[in-house]
Design an enzyme around this catalytic site. Structure first.
Site, mmCIF file in Angstrom:
data_model
loop_
_atom_site.group_PDB
_atom_site.id
_atom_site.type_symbol
_atom_site.label_atom_id
_atom_site.label_comp_id
_atom_site.label_asym_id
_atom_site.label_seq_id
_atom_site.Cartn_x
_atom_site.Cartn_y
_atom_site.Cartn_z
ATOM 1 N N SER A 121 0.822 -1.205 0.000
ATOM 2 C CA SER A 121 0.000 0.000 0.000
ATOM 3 C C SER A 121 0.857 1.257 0.000
ATOM 4 O O SER A 121 0.352 2.338 -0.274
ATOM 5 C CB SER A 121 -0.869 0.036 1.251
ATOM 6 O OG SER A 121 -1.633 -1.135 1.376
ATOM 7 N N HIS A 142 -1.061 -2.579 -7.049
ATOM 8 C CA HIS A 142 -1.812 -2.264 -5.827
ATOM 9 C C HIS A 142 -3.309 -2.405 -6.084
ATOM 10 O O HIS A 142 -3.948 -1.510 -6.641
ATOM 11 C CB HIS A 142 -1.442 -0.839 -5.375
ATOM 12 C CG HIS A 142 -2.116 -0.404 -4.114
ATOM 13 N ND1 HIS A 142 -2.387 0.909 -3.825
ATOM 14 C CD2 HIS A 142 -2.565 -1.124 -3.058
ATOM 15 C CE1 HIS A 142 -2.982 0.973 -2.643
ATOM 16 N NE2 HIS A 142 -3.097 -0.232 -2.170
ATOM 17 N N GLU A 154 -3.734 0.223 -8.973
ATOM 18 C CA GLU A 154 -2.744 1.288 -9.100
ATOM 19 C C GLU A 154 -1.413 0.605 -9.424
ATOM 20 O O GLU A 154 -0.951 -0.238 -8.651
ATOM 21 C CB GLU A 154 -2.685 2.012 -7.743
ATOM 22 C CG GLU A 154 -1.920 3.283 -7.705
ATOM 23 C CD GLU A 154 -2.000 3.956 -6.326
ATOM 24 O OE1 GLU A 154 -2.214 3.260 -5.302
ATOM 25 O OE2 GLU A 154 -1.845 5.172 -6.265
ATOM 26 N N ASN A 192 -3.229 6.153 -1.360
ATOM 27 C CA ASN A 192 -3.026 6.262 0.090
ATOM 28 C C ASN A 192 -2.382 7.575 0.512
ATOM 29 O O ASN A 192 -2.495 7.971 1.671
ATOM 30 C CB ASN A 192 -2.242 5.060 0.597
ATOM 31 C CG ASN A 192 -3.149 3.846 0.680
ATOM 32 O OD1 ASN A 192 -4.285 3.950 1.128
ATOM 33 N ND2 ASN A 192 -2.680 2.711 0.201
HETATM 34 P P1 NAD Z 1 -3.693 -9.766 5.997
HETATM 35 O O1 NAD Z 1 -3.155 -9.593 7.380
HETATM 36 O O2 NAD Z 1 -5.145 -10.028 5.807
HETATM 37 O O3 NAD Z 1 -2.922 -10.943 5.228
HETATM 38 C C1 NAD Z 1 -1.528 -11.093 5.199
HETATM 39 C C2 NAD Z 1 -1.232 -12.575 5.022
HETATM 40 O O4 NAD Z 1 0.171 -12.723 4.754
HETATM 41 C C3 NAD Z 1 -1.548 -13.420 6.266
HETATM 42 O O5 NAD Z 1 -2.360 -14.507 5.883
HETATM 43 C C4 NAD Z 1 -0.162 -13.865 6.749
HETATM 44 O O6 NAD Z 1 -0.176 -15.163 7.339
HETATM 45 C C5 NAD Z 1 0.618 -13.867 5.450
HETATM 46 N N1 NAD Z 1 2.076 -13.748 5.602
HETATM 47 C C6 NAD Z 1 2.770 -12.948 6.427
HETATM 48 N N2 NAD Z 1 4.102 -13.125 6.239
HETATM 49 C C7 NAD Z 1 4.237 -14.068 5.269
HETATM 50 C C8 NAD Z 1 5.350 -14.687 4.635
HETATM 51 N N3 NAD Z 1 6.587 -14.370 4.949
HETATM 52 N N4 NAD Z 1 5.101 -15.622 3.692
HETATM 53 C C9 NAD Z 1 3.834 -15.949 3.352
HETATM 54 N N5 NAD Z 1 2.745 -15.400 3.917
HETATM 55 C C10 NAD Z 1 2.950 -14.475 4.868
HETATM 56 O O7 NAD Z 1 -3.231 -8.454 5.205
HETATM 57 P P2 NAD Z 1 -3.883 -7.802 3.878
HETATM 58 O O8 NAD Z 1 -4.896 -6.808 4.277
HETATM 59 O O9 NAD Z 1 -4.228 -8.894 2.930
HETATM 60 O O10 NAD Z 1 -2.630 -6.971 3.322
HETATM 61 C C11 NAD Z 1 -1.604 -7.583 2.570
HETATM 62 C C12 NAD Z 1 -0.854 -6.528 1.786
HETATM 63 O O11 NAD Z 1 -1.790 -5.840 0.927
HETATM 64 C C13 NAD Z 1 -0.173 -5.449 2.624
HETATM 65 O O12 NAD Z 1 1.023 -5.074 2.005
HETATM 66 C C14 NAD Z 1 -1.184 -4.311 2.574
HETATM 67 O O13 NAD Z 1 -0.586 -3.050 2.780
HETATM 68 C C15 NAD Z 1 -1.702 -4.455 1.165
HETATM 69 N N6 NAD Z 1 -3.017 -3.876 0.910
HETATM 70 C C16 NAD Z 1 -4.003 -3.970 1.845
HETATM 71 C C17 NAD Z 1 -5.249 -3.413 1.579
HETATM 72 C C18 NAD Z 1 -6.371 -3.504 2.577
HETATM 73 O O14 NAD Z 1 -7.367 -2.791 2.434
HETATM 74 N N7 NAD Z 1 -6.285 -4.369 3.563
HETATM 75 C C19 NAD Z 1 -5.483 -2.760 0.365
HETATM 76 C C20 NAD Z 1 -4.464 -2.707 -0.580
HETATM 77 C C21 NAD Z 1 -3.235 -3.256 -0.289
#
Ligand code: NAD
Length: 286
Positions: A121, A142, A154, A192
């Site tokens: 993000s 993104h 994005e 963001n």
């Molecule tokens: P989340 O916490 O729901 O999921 C993250 C997952 O990654 C978990 O299942 C965790 O077990 C896994 N994980 C952590 N370390 C790992 C590793 N080394 N190897 C494999 N798996 C691993 O988080 P999310 O909301 O899905 O966010 C993930 C990414 O997407 C982040 O970078 C976040 O900034 C980005 N993002 C989030 C959103 C949102 O609205 N939540 C929107 C756009 C982008």
């Protein structure tokens, strides 16, 4: 030469990862979804099944297409399974050290020419690309949350991202039914950079007693015609993710106006991460 995409790797089966896996499988790609343990994979897969089931009930997807999409998704806990993927999209926690470590591994495992994309993000694509020996193949992809519904991707070019990687990534996003915008590699990119300071300011307004959670949300929803209020949206995104993004804006742009609200920090310290943990500014049934 334009790349062809047949097989996509998704690292992380959380909110974003399983959404990306779903849209890729529905678009006809073979998907390999990897997370740290079997439980996280099973939860991600169950979310995809549930989401596709809803599309079938709404008659927006046939049962046969649902079954075909599910059959295209495999899960596991070893990144070695990414060896024959044409692209890997990383969607693990928003933490620089974790992402650098993951990209070192992806660089070792993935075949030459495979695109290494990050769903970060806010973290610098150039920095992440520097952990690999193929910075020209590294790009930000993104997606927005929830991935199956939100139209935007994005696309962020790092300093070394090649024109071909950029063009191929945009073409893939369009194949997944998305509209792309291209952002330069500055903290928070476009979405963001603008969204998170608004959410952070809403938390300040709450901390200072300017309004209640409900009043702040209703004010912004009805007063500025947003589909949901900023605190509802923060719970939806994840408060840990919101805080991590504010830290990146604060560190990267060096301006006090981006300082994360102490109340947001407290919620994260308490483990109140929003919808995904059952409690944030609101409480949810797990
Ligand atoms: P989340 O916490 O729901 O999921 C993250 C997952 O990654 C978990 O299942 C965790 O077990 C896994 N994980 C952590 N370390 C790992 C590793 N080394 N190897 C494999 N798996 C691993 O988080 P999310 O909301 O899905 O966010 C993930 C990414 O997407 C982040 O970078 C976040 O900034 C980005 N993002 C989030 C959103 C949102 O609205 N939540 C929107 C756009 C982008």
């Amino acid at each position: 030469m334009t790349r062809e995409f047949h097989r996509i790797g998704v690292l992380g089966a959380g909110q974003m990862g399983n959404g990306i896996a779903q849209v890729a499988a529905t678009a006809g790609l073979d998907v390999v979804m990897i997370d740290l343990d079997e439980a996280a994979c099973a939860k991600g897969l169950a979310t995809i099944e549930h989401s596709l089931g809803r599309l079938v009930r709404k008659e927006r997807l046939s049962e046969a297409d649902r079954d075909a999409a599910l059959a295209r998704v495999t899960t596991g806990t070893s990144m070695e399974a990414f060896a024959d993927c044409d692209i890997v999209v990383e969607a693990v926690v928003e933490n620089l050290e974790v992402k650098l470590d993951v990209f070192r591994t992806l660089d070792r495992i993935c075949k030459p020419g495979a695109i290494l994309a990050t769903n970060t993000s806010s973290i610098s694509i150039t920095h992440i690309a520097g952990a690999t020996n193929r910075p020209d193949d590294v790009i930000g992809m993104h997606f927005m949350n929830p991935v199956p519904i939100m139209k935007l991707v994005e696309v962020i070019r790092g300093l070394a991202t090649s024109d071909a990687t950029h063009a191929d990534t945009c073409a893939l996003a369009e194949r997944l039914g998305k509209t792309t915008v291209t952002a330069a590699d500055y903290p928070g990119f476009i979405v963001n950079r603008i969204l998170m300071p608004m959410i952070n300011e809403a938390v300040y307004a709450l901390m200072e007693g300017v309004g209640t959670v409900e009043d702040i949300d209703v004010a912004m929803k009805l007063g500025t015609n947003q589909p949901m209020g900023p605190l509802t949206l923060a719970d939806f995104i994840g408060l840990d993710t919101c805080l991590a993004i504010m830290e990146v804006l604060h560190d990267g742009l060096g301006d006090a106006k981006y300082r994360p609200c102490p109340l947001l920090r407290n919620y994260v310290l308490a483990g109140w991460h929003g919808r995904k943990s059952g409690r944030g500014f609101y409480t949810y049934d797990k």
